[in-house]
Enzyme design. Structure first.
Site, PDB file in Angstrom:
ATOM      1  N   HIS A 193       0.835  -1.205   0.000  1.00  0.00           N
ATOM      2  CA  HIS A 193       0.000   0.000   0.000  1.00  0.00           C
ATOM      3  C   HIS A 193       0.874   1.262   0.000  1.00  0.00           C
ATOM      4  CE1 HIS A 193      -3.656   2.360   1.136  1.00  0.00           C
ATOM      5  NE2 HIS A 193      -2.740   3.157   1.651  1.00  0.00           N
ATOM      6  N   GLU A 194       1.754   1.342   1.003  1.00  0.00           N
ATOM      7  CA  GLU A 194       2.605   2.536   1.089  1.00  0.00           C
ATOM      8  C   GLU A 194       3.567   2.591  -0.101  1.00  0.00           C
ATOM      9  OE1 GLU A 194       1.627   4.725   3.143  1.00  0.00           O
ATOM     10  OE2 GLU A 194       0.343   3.392   4.339  1.00  0.00           O
TER      11      GLU A 194
ATOM     12  N   HIS B 266       1.890   4.416  -2.841  1.00  0.00           N
ATOM     13  CA  HIS B 266       1.994   5.875  -2.646  1.00  0.00           C
ATOM     14  C   HIS B 266       3.383   6.359  -3.078  1.00  0.00           C
ATOM     15  CE1 HIS B 266      -1.727   6.850  -0.575  1.00  0.00           C
ATOM     16  NE2 HIS B 266      -1.541   5.946   0.355  1.00  0.00           N
TER      17      HIS B 266
ATOM     18  N   GLU C 121      -4.461   7.992  -3.106  1.00  0.00           N
ATOM     19  CA  GLU C 121      -4.954   6.739  -2.541  1.00  0.00           C
ATOM     20  C   GLU C 121      -5.258   5.727  -3.649  1.00  0.00           C
ATOM     21  OE1 GLU C 121      -4.573   6.331   0.511  1.00  0.00           O
ATOM     22  OE2 GLU C 121      -5.666   4.482   0.947  1.00  0.00           O
TER      23      GLU C 121
HETATM   24 ZN    ZN Z   1      -2.979   5.258   1.774  1.00  0.00          ZN
END
Ligand code: ZN
Length: 502
Positions: free
Chosen positions: A264-265, A268, A294
């Site tokens: 997830h990160e 980003h 996001e």
């Molecule tokens: Zn996030």
């Protein structure tokens, strides 16, 4: 004109540097700072944000915007310089309405509130946090007042995260989502539950860390321009194109938590590492919006990282590393387990089918707090009521309920909807990327991600903040933010997993 443009960029670069310094202090606050540093760190952050604010909202910047506007009107409207002036003008016109006094008071109040929230959550004691949250809400209402008149008191807060989007637009999107997601969850609940007991084990930490590092390295994370550390709440921050940092966390009772968090990160971070170098040290070296940011984390975590194709490639190795728990678990069993749908109390652990309901709950409460129709004292009960209505659950304590998220302690209101919008955008991009790269799924089966990353770089990353979210999504996919692709995706994926199509 060249002189004025250079002076303009010089001032913006100074603001960028001050913000980068503040971001570094913020990163340290959440990773390595001893507890005793909280108060002075709060002061240091308040000073830096005040200096950045003064610099950015100076009369000189205002005069340069006025001088440069007619000049950049001659340029290609999509050029970096034309967009820079346009984006800075929009931010400037908003920021000059916010007094310095408010900026430093807000920085100080939220820094102290953050530590009060940690304490309150540990003690499961909402009352301890209540006065700090009351202060944050009061400051946010005062903030919205700087932008009156508005259609809705929540609009100025939403606009800070999603430039150009209104509360009414988001409510219209959510009104389409809510009934369909609730219906899907009910259909799934009528099916036999998926067994994920083999994930709910104390997987050793170091191999989890190493596996996550291997996966995001394959995704294309550039370790010469980034690093990963541990923190209580995973996040991504950056101090420029050359230094993008992510954090992850381990959970004793969920063996895939660190991997999913790292993906997830990492998503980003791939965005932050992908802005065009020409945007360096300008406000355009940033995501188009929180929702678009996001969409990138969700795309890598969910659409890639929870896909069958991904695990066709990675499961044999993952199974061998964690053979104590996975030795007798087939790929199919594992795939179903990491995609298990089950209403749960904690947003960050929610599955793809229930996640957006956690968001709708929060946005409705935020709107009520801002409107003044709900008091902070009544917030825990209002939270629990909606949890029962949407997910059929009652939190046993406030740590598993209203105190679970960090956002309100930091004064972030208007942030939550961006998570759900990010989900929607991620699937819109995913559908378009598949249409443009017909063998994308085969590439992922082979553990290759350069095709997907290249597509995202070209259509999303390199533009930074040049375009507002609706414009960027429309340029990349052909339509504005639309809940239908996400609903199609949920029906299709979970229909197969739970046998709803038969
Ligand atoms: Zn996030």
């Amino acid at each position: 004109m060249v002189d004025k443009l250079n002076r303009f960029k010089e001032l913006l670069a100074e603001v960028f540097d001050l913000n980068a310094a503040a971001a570094l202090l913020g990163w340290d606050e959440q990773t390595y700072m001893p507890k005793g540093g909280a108060e002075e760190r709060g002061e240091a952050l308040a000073t830096l944000s005040r200096l950045a604010h003064i610099r950015f909202t100076s009369d000189e910047v205002g005069a340069l915007i006025d001088d440069l506007k007619p000049m950049v009107a001659q340029l290609d409207p999509d050029s970096d310089d034309a967009r820079l002036v346009r984006v800075v003008e929009r931010q400037y016109r908003k920021l000059v309405k916010v007094p310095e006094r408010w900026v430093s008071e807000f920085a100080r109040a939220t820094s102290v509130a953050h530590h009060a929230w940690i304490e309150a959550r540990g003690r499961k004691d909402f009352k301890h946090f209540q006065p700090y949250l009351e202060k944050n809400v009061e400051l946010r209402r005062e903030y919205a007042g700087f932008f009156a008149p508005y259609q809705h008191v929540y609009d100025p807060l939403l606009d800070d995260h999603e430039p150009g989007l209104t509360t009414a637009e988001v409510q219209a999107i959510f009104d389409q989502l809510r009934p369909q997601q609730v219906a899907l969850i009910r259909e799934i609940a009528a099916r036999p539950p998926v067994d994920d007991s083999f994930l709910r084990k104390p997987y050793p930490e170091q191999p989890q860390w190493d596996f996550g590092v291997e996966v995001i390295t394959r995704f294309g994370f550039d370790w010469n321009r980034g690093r990963q550390d541990k923190s209580a709440h995973p996040f991504t921050t950056s101090f420029g194109l050359g230094d993008v940092r992510i954090t992850t966390r381990f959970e004793e009772h969920l063996g895939t938590a660190a991997l999913l968090s790292t993906m997830h990160e990492g998503g980003h971070a791939l965005y932050d590492q992908g802005y065009a170098p020409s945007l360096r040290r300008t406000p355009l070296a940033s995501g188009a919006s929180y929702a678009v940011h996001e969409s990138q984390s969700r795309l890598w975590e969910n659409l890639v990282g929870r896909s069958h194709e991904f695990w066709e490639h990675f499961y044999p190795r993952f199974q061998a590393i964690f053979s104590t728990y996975l030795g007798n678990v087939s790929l199919e069993q594992f795939y179903r387990a990491i995609n298990k749908v089950e209403p749960s109390l904690i947003r960050v652990n929610a599955d793809e089918a229930t996640y957006n309901l956690h968001i709708m709950l929060r946005m409705e409460l935020e709107i009520a707090l801002m409107e003044g129709s709900l008091s902070v004292a009544d917030l825990p009960e209002a939270w629990n009521e909606r949890m029962r209505d949407y997910l059929g659950l009652t939190p046993p304590d406030v740590a598993l309920g209203v105190l679970q998220d960090v956002h309100w302690s930091g004064g972030s209101i208007g942030y939550f909807p961006t998570y759900a919008l990010g989900n929607l955008i991620s699937v819109q991009l995913w559908e378009k990327a598949q249409a443009d790269i017909p063998d994308l799924r085969d590439q992922i089966r082979q553990g290759r991600f350069d095709g997907l990353l290249g597509w995202l770089r070209e259509n999303v990353h390199r533009h930074g903040a040049k375009f507002e979210p609706q414009e960027l999504v429309e340029r990349a996919t052909g339509s504005k933010i639309d809940p239908q692709p996400y609903l199609r995706y949920l029906r299709n994926k979970f229909g197969q997993i739970y046998g709803l199509l038969a």
